[in-house]
Design an enzyme around this catalytic site. Sequence first.
Site, mmCIF file in Angstrom:
data_model
loop_
_atom_site.group_PDB
_atom_site.id
_atom_site.type_symbol
_atom_site.label_atom_id
_atom_site.label_comp_id
_atom_site.label_asym_id
_atom_site.label_seq_id
_atom_site.Cartn_x
_atom_site.Cartn_y
_atom_site.Cartn_z
ATOM 1 N N CYS A 7 0.842 -1.194 0.000
ATOM 2 C CA CYS A 7 0.000 0.000 0.000
ATOM 3 C C CYS A 7 0.875 1.240 0.000
ATOM 4 C CB CYS A 7 -0.927 -0.019 1.214
ATOM 5 S SG CYS A 7 -1.993 1.417 1.298
ATOM 6 N N GLY A 8 0.850 1.975 -1.105
ATOM 7 C CA GLY A 8 1.603 3.210 -1.205
ATOM 8 C C GLY A 8 0.692 4.419 -1.084
ATOM 9 N N ASN A 9 1.265 5.600 -1.173
ATOM 10 C CA ASN A 9 0.470 6.815 -1.041
ATOM 11 C C ASN A 9 -0.514 6.994 -2.182
ATOM 12 O OD1 ASN A 9 1.637 8.246 1.382
ATOM 13 N ND2 ASN A 9 3.504 7.906 0.209
ATOM 14 N N ASN A 11 -1.135 4.252 -4.943
ATOM 15 C CA ASN A 11 -1.771 2.989 -5.336
ATOM 16 C C ASN A 11 -1.509 1.884 -4.319
ATOM 17 O OD1 ASN A 11 -2.861 3.874 -7.870
ATOM 18 N ND2 ASN A 11 -0.796 3.795 -8.726
ATOM 19 N N GLY A 107 10.233 3.880 6.439
ATOM 20 C CA GLY A 107 9.091 3.449 5.635
ATOM 21 C C GLY A 107 9.186 1.963 5.333
ATOM 22 N N ASP A 109 8.084 0.213 2.919
ATOM 23 C CA ASP A 109 8.418 -0.076 1.523
ATOM 24 C C ASP A 109 9.922 -0.023 1.300
ATOM 25 O OD1 ASP A 109 8.241 2.671 2.109
ATOM 26 O OD2 ASP A 109 7.950 3.191 -0.003
ATOM 27 N N ARG A 110 10.605 0.847 2.015
ATOM 28 C CA ARG A 110 12.054 0.968 1.864
ATOM 29 C C ARG A 110 12.767 -0.243 2.460
ATOM 30 N NH1 ARG A 110 13.715 7.054 3.295
ATOM 31 N NH2 ARG A 110 15.330 6.598 1.753
ATOM 32 N N THR A 132 5.552 8.023 -5.313
ATOM 33 C CA THR A 132 5.037 9.351 -4.989
ATOM 34 C C THR A 132 6.198 10.256 -4.599
ATOM 35 O OG1 THR A 132 2.977 8.355 -4.218
ATOM 36 C CG2 THR A 132 3.401 10.620 -3.561
ATOM 37 N N THR A 184 6.021 24.976 -25.263
ATOM 38 C CA THR A 184 5.902 24.930 -23.797
ATOM 39 C C THR A 184 5.882 23.508 -23.261
ATOM 40 O OG1 THR A 184 4.715 27.034 -23.794
ATOM 41 C CG2 THR A 184 4.513 25.659 -21.822
#
Length: 259
Positions: A7-9, A11, A107, A109-110, A132, A184
Amino acid sequence: MLLCIDCGNTNTVFSVWDGTRFRCTLRTSTEHQRTADQYFVWFKTLMDHHKVPIEIDAAIISSTVPRVVFNLRVLCDRYFNCRPLVVGKPDCALPVAPRVDQGTTVGPDRLVNTVAGVDRHGGDLIIVDFGTATTFDVADTDGAYIGGVIAPGVNLSLEALHMAAAALPHVDVTKPQKVIGTNTVACMQAGIYWGYVGLVEGIVRQIRAARGRPMKVIATGGLAPLFGQGTEIFDSVEDDLTMHGLVLIHRYNRELERQ
């Protein structure tokens, strides 16, 4: 079967491991209000679509969003009759404990990415995760997580640029054909793409200098393949690194229980 949940910020990813391979990988947006029942309806519908039987008997969760963990725990308990391991909690052991400042919360995930990267490539490793946030995780020779770097994520930087400058449009992240834009959109895409290539190469160079040794560099995350096209700094680009790490951590904890 083992259910791995990352679970990430932005997705949340569900992957089902049958002991030899991942049978199915599903992705949904991260929403802390989603209930266990809603998770299960979504999960079962897609598992049925992929014709994968729901025979989950174990689960492990890595979450950078603490508020979603409760409902994911309820999902596993209510529908799969199992108590999930949660990376970062005291009852979830790591093969090598992280070495960081006392009181620091790393974290999950890390930590998971470090375990997976060291398993595949050995110690003295830098793992760049394009999420993110763009994170750089450093593994010591023995595989311990010893710190890293956190930079704004690519999409976050683009969104900030679009919101702060009214005249600038929202653009997609892509590798531009040339570094000098003639409109641009092309100018913004060149700035983001080559700016982040420079950021990655510069931070990796600084980490290597601080460590005083050549270190392997692994890239992961959704945008890793795209940025891998613009630099030779990466020794490998791997999209399944986090899930591989979750399988390893779950296996390690089960082996500890049997001892």
